[in-house]
Motif scaffolding. Structure first.
Motif, PDB file in Angstrom:
ATOM      1  N   SER A   9      12.894  16.932  18.933  1.00  0.00           N
ATOM      2  CA  SER A   9      12.914  15.488  18.712  1.00  0.00           C
ATOM      3  C   SER A   9      14.309  14.916  18.892  1.00  0.00           C
ATOM      4  N   ILE A  10      15.321  15.714  18.548  1.00  0.00           N
ATOM      5  CA  ILE A  10      16.717  15.253  18.678  1.00  0.00           C
ATOM      6  C   ILE A  10      17.052  14.993  20.134  1.00  0.00           C
ATOM      7  N   ALA A  11      16.738  15.984  21.007  1.00  0.00           N
ATOM      8  CA  ALA A  11      17.058  15.844  22.425  1.00  0.00           C
ATOM      9  C   ALA A  11      16.240  14.733  23.064  1.00  0.00           C
ATOM     10  N   LEU A  12      14.950  14.683  22.771  1.00  0.00           N
ATOM     11  CA  LEU A  12      14.087  13.678  23.399  1.00  0.00           C
ATOM     12  C   LEU A  12      14.429  12.261  22.938  1.00  0.00           C
ATOM     13  N   LYS A  13      14.711  12.113  21.663  1.00  0.00           N
ATOM     14  CA  LYS A  13      15.054  10.787  21.139  1.00  0.00           C
ATOM     15  C   LYS A  13      16.377  10.300  21.717  1.00  0.00           C
ATOM     16  N   SER A  14      17.358  11.197  21.782  1.00  0.00           N
ATOM     17  CA  SER A  14      18.663  10.829  22.330  1.00  0.00           C
ATOM     18  C   SER A  14      18.542  10.445  23.803  1.00  0.00           C
ATOM     19  N   LEU A  15      17.711  11.180  24.530  1.00  0.00           N
ATOM     20  CA  LEU A  15      17.510  10.897  25.950  1.00  0.00           C
ATOM     21  C   LEU A  15      16.906   9.503  26.138  1.00  0.00           C
ATOM     22  N   GLU A  55      16.969   6.975  24.016  1.00  0.00           N
ATOM     23  CA  GLU A  55      17.904   5.938  23.580  1.00  0.00           C
ATOM     24  C   GLU A  55      18.962   5.648  24.629  1.00  0.00           C
ATOM     25  N   ALA A  56      19.286   6.645  25.457  1.00  0.00           N
ATOM     26  CA  ALA A  56      20.278   6.457  26.522  1.00  0.00           C
ATOM     27  C   ALA A  56      19.650   5.854  27.772  1.00  0.00           C
ATOM     28  N   GLY A  57      18.350   5.636  27.728  1.00  0.00           N
ATOM     29  CA  GLY A  57      17.670   5.027  28.871  1.00  0.00           C
ATOM     30  C   GLY A  57      17.421   5.991  30.007  1.00  0.00           C
ATOM     31  N   ARG A  58      17.434   7.286  29.717  1.00  0.00           N
ATOM     32  CA  ARG A  58      17.191   8.300  30.748  1.00  0.00           C
ATOM     33  C   ARG A  58      15.776   8.848  30.620  1.00  0.00           C
ATOM     34  N   VAL A  59      15.259   9.382  31.707  1.00  0.00           N
ATOM     35  CA  VAL A  59      13.910   9.935  31.706  1.00  0.00           C
ATOM     36  C   VAL A  59      13.979  11.443  31.950  1.00  0.00           C
ATOM     37  N   VAL A  60      12.911  12.132  31.602  1.00  0.00           N
ATOM     38  CA  VAL A  60      12.821  13.561  31.874  1.00  0.00           C
ATOM     39  C   VAL A  60      12.563  13.753  33.364  1.00  0.00           C
ATOM     40  N   HIS A  61      13.425  14.539  34.004  1.00  0.00           N
ATOM     41  CA  HIS A  61      13.374  14.698  35.459  1.00  0.00           C
ATOM     42  C   HIS A  61      12.078  15.359  35.921  1.00  0.00           C
ATOM     43  N   ALA A  62      11.648  16.410  35.231  1.00  0.00           N
ATOM     44  CA  ALA A  62      10.452  17.156  35.640  1.00  0.00           C
ATOM     45  C   ALA A  62       9.629  17.499  34.404  1.00  0.00           C
ATOM     46  N   PRO A  63       8.884  16.541  33.874  1.00  0.00           N
ATOM     47  CA  PRO A  63       8.127  16.798  32.644  1.00  0.00           C
ATOM     48  C   PRO A  63       7.123  17.930  32.764  1.00  0.00           C
ATOM     49  N   ASP A  64       6.661  18.210  33.990  1.00  0.00           N
ATOM     50  CA  ASP A  64       5.707  19.308  34.171  1.00  0.00           C
ATOM     51  C   ASP A  64       6.379  20.677  34.086  1.00  0.00           C
ATOM     52  N   SER A 110       7.627  11.556  20.983  1.00  0.00           N
ATOM     53  CA  SER A 110       8.642  11.544  22.048  1.00  0.00           C
ATOM     54  C   SER A 110       8.197  12.370  23.248  1.00  0.00           C
ATOM     55  N   ALA A 111       7.566  13.521  22.979  1.00  0.00           N
ATOM     56  CA  ALA A 111       7.107  14.376  24.076  1.00  0.00           C
ATOM     57  C   ALA A 111       6.007  13.674  24.872  1.00  0.00           C
ATOM     58  N   ARG A 112       5.080  13.086  24.176  1.00  0.00           N
ATOM     59  CA  ARG A 112       3.991  12.404  24.873  1.00  0.00           C
ATOM     60  C   ARG A 112       4.503  11.213  25.677  1.00  0.00           C
ATOM     61  N   ALA A 113       5.471  10.500  25.124  1.00  0.00           N
ATOM     62  CA  ALA A 113       6.047   9.369  25.850  1.00  0.00           C
ATOM     63  C   ALA A 113       6.762   9.828  27.111  1.00  0.00           C
ATOM     64  N   ILE A 146       5.500  15.167  28.476  1.00  0.00           N
ATOM     65  CA  ILE A 146       5.618  16.612  28.291  1.00  0.00           C
ATOM     66  C   ILE A 146       4.433  17.127  27.483  1.00  0.00           C
ATOM     67  N   GLU A 147       3.869  18.236  27.924  1.00  0.00           N
ATOM     68  CA  GLU A 147       2.738  18.835  27.231  1.00  0.00           C
ATOM     69  C   GLU A 147       3.167  19.401  25.881  1.00  0.00           C
ATOM     70  N   VAL A 148       2.310  19.237  24.873  1.00  0.00           N
ATOM     71  CA  VAL A 148       2.611  19.708  23.519  1.00  0.00           C
ATOM     72  C   VAL A 148       1.573  20.735  23.087  1.00  0.00           C
ATOM     73  N   LEU A 149       2.037  21.893  22.661  1.00  0.00           N
ATOM     74  CA  LEU A 149       1.165  22.888  22.034  1.00  0.00           C
ATOM     75  C   LEU A 149       1.173  22.579  20.548  1.00  0.00           C
ATOM     76  N   ASP A 150       0.250  21.735  20.140  1.00  0.00           N
ATOM     77  CA  ASP A 150       0.277  21.101  18.832  1.00  0.00           C
ATOM     78  C   ASP A 150      -0.540  21.871  17.803  1.00  0.00           C
ATOM     79  N   ILE A 151      -0.430  21.460  16.565  1.00  0.00           N
ATOM     80  CA  ILE A 151      -1.267  21.980  15.503  1.00  0.00           C
ATOM     81  C   ILE A 151      -2.733  21.797  15.917  1.00  0.00           C
ATOM     82  N   GLY A 152      -3.508  22.864  15.829  1.00  0.00           N
ATOM     83  CA  GLY A 152      -4.902  22.801  16.230  1.00  0.00           C
ATOM     84  C   GLY A 152      -5.163  23.179  17.672  1.00  0.00           C
ATOM     85  N   ASP A 153      -4.125  23.250  18.496  1.00  0.00           N
ATOM     86  CA  ASP A 153      -4.273  23.669  19.889  1.00  0.00           C
ATOM     87  C   ASP A 153      -4.433  25.191  19.920  1.00  0.00           C
TER      88      ASP A 153
END
Length: 469
Positions: free
Chosen positions: A38-44, A46-55, A90-93, A96-103
């Motif tokens: 969450s720290i890395a994704l939130k900071s990214l 807030e800086a207005g940057r996107v994940v280059h290759a979410p897959d 943050s991951a869904r936004a 990025i795929e999430v291996l979540d509780i219940g998955d």
């Protein structure tokens, strides 16, 4: 002059050599978990940057979530629920795929990634977690990073890295009955120190390593960081190929011939030069566990605690005295037979199906000693399901173990759950630092077989006496 395996993977991913000699490396995979993701994704964001290759990124819920049946986002860690929910959002936004509780794919990131085929031979893989080196067991160049580097890797798919020195650790011969990969790595660290691999990337090799299963190789590579190595790696072989084939994120059937061709050269050349070489005779290794507060405080289960007086170095002597005091031990005290309060089987080091099978083989038909709390936490939901399909959960429960959902759990105190102060715990985890499993908790690192044998005896026990293979 030939090249080492790591040098070959490095060259494949080197985008540029920078003026100061560091390399800009292309990063194939970025893994995150809810404690740092969450720290890395939130900071990214807030800086207005996107994940280059979410897959090419993946988030695992593993560190902060609890492992009790029926779990939710609520957790024992103060503020932990916010970490979980913010990471998920943050991951869904970011796509990025999430291996979540219940998955059904959820698990400890270093367990789930290999079993899903995310980690593959020759890839570069990073995660803001120090035990990312686990995945070097598949021939991946995998290392732990900080949250800032995770942000950079997500945004650019690159990282600036300075090439480490090369070390080869060869385990010659064959281990005797009852000796596991956990004993091998503890023996190495106990003999050469917790800083023995500092500044190096370590390639594990030799007949004893080749004989290990892929899951056992993961245990070996997992603790390379406890040797202070930048990473650990094992050259892929037929076992590796068989392990990867058919997994969800592995190359498809159509891609498979090209993948095999790409992986064919992933080994150190016969004339490759290593900066440092260590050779260990596997026949010299016994079931091993720690006595103190560092993985280097390791002895055979039949050993006795060292005497600090024998140490000429005042700093080393003081550290040993502190360790003995913290652990409630005296110099010259036998480890075998030392009463314990708890036993823990889990963590990214030893929570795979083969680990649970090894422990269950000891536990079957036996009971945990009165007064001993015993907990088993599978490394992933897939491991848990497979163990239950084999009836292993019944073996653990019948013996007196708690059977949990998958996660990091009591490997470390940050998850919220912990053992009680001054309780002595035999544990399959990777770190026995002061307060690691709770304030004042005294942790002895060991293999699953040694933990199971000790839980039954109510004291540190030699698994060979209970038929450990």
């Amino acid at each position: 002059m030939g090249s080492t395996l790591i040098e070959k993977i490095w060259r494949r991913h080197e985008v540029a050599v920078l003026p100061d000699g560091a390399s800009l490396l292309y990063i194939d995979r970025v893994l995150l978990h809810e404690r740092t993701g969450s720290i890395a994704l939130k900071s990214l964001a807030e800086a207005g940057r996107v994940v280059h290759a979410p897959d090419q990124a993946l988030v695992c819920m593993d560190h902060i979530i609890d492992t009790f049946p029926g779990r939710t986002d609520q957790t024992l860690m103060p503020g932990g629920t916010a970490f979980i929910q913010e990471t998920r959002a943050s991951a869904r936004a970011a796509g990025i795929e999430v291996l979540d509780i219940g998955d059904p794919r959820q698990g400890i990131v270093h367990v789930a990634s290999p079993e899903l085929g995310v980690a593959q031979p020759g890839v570069t893989l990073v995660c803001p977690d120090s035990h990312t080196c686990t995945q070097g067991a598949l021939g991946a160049l995998a290392w732990g990073i900080g949250s800032s580097d995770a942000e950079h890797a997500l945004a650019t798919q690159t990282l600036v890295v300075r090439k480490p020195r090369m070390m080869r650790v060869r385990f010659e011969g064959a281990p005797t009955a009852g000796v596991t990969a956990k004993d091998m790595i503890l023996h190495l660290i106990g003999r050469h120190g917790a800083s023995g691999g500092a500044g190096h990337a370590v390639e594990f090799s030799g007949p004893a390593v080749e004989a290990l299963s892929i899951e056992a190789r993961m245990t070996l590579c997992n603790m390379a960081v406890e040797f202070a190595a930048w990473t650990g790696i094992i050259a892929p072989d037929a076992k590796t190929i068989a392990y990867v084939e058919g997994r969800p994120f592995a190359p498809t059937r159509a891609q498979w011939p090209a993948a095999l061709a790409d992986w064919a050269d992933l080994h150190s050349d016969s004339d490759a030069v290593f900066d440092t070489e260590i050779v260990i005779d596997a026949a010299d290794i016994a079931p091993t566990l720690t006595w103190g507060v560092s993985p280097q405080h390791a002895l055979p289960v039949t050993g006795m605690t060292p005497d600090p007086v024998a140490q000429e170095d005042a700093t080393v002597r003081a550290a040993m005295e502190r360790a003995l005091a913290y652990m409630g031990l005296e110099a010259g005290q036998a480890l075998e037979g030392l009463p314990i309060d708890a036993a823990f089987i889990g963590s990214c080091t030893n929570s795979r199906l083969s680990d649970l099978r090894a422990a269950a083989a000891i536990l079957k038909g036996r009971k945990v000693a009165p007064g001993v709390r015993a907990v088993c936490v599978p490394g992933s939901t897939q491991v848990k399901a497979a163990a239950e399909a084999e009836g292993l959960d019944g073996v653990f429960r019948d013996a007196g173990f708690e059977w949990r959902e998958a996660g990091c759990s009591m490997c470390f105190f940050a998850g919220g759950e912990h053992f009680s102060s001054q309780q002595r715990v035999v544990t399959t985890t990777n770190r026995n630092f002061e307060n690691r499993q709770g304030p004042g908790v005294r942790s002895h690192l060991a293999s699953p077989a040694t933990v199971a044998a000790s839980a039954i005896a109510g004291a540190i026990a030699d698994p060979r006496k209970l038929g450990a293979a």
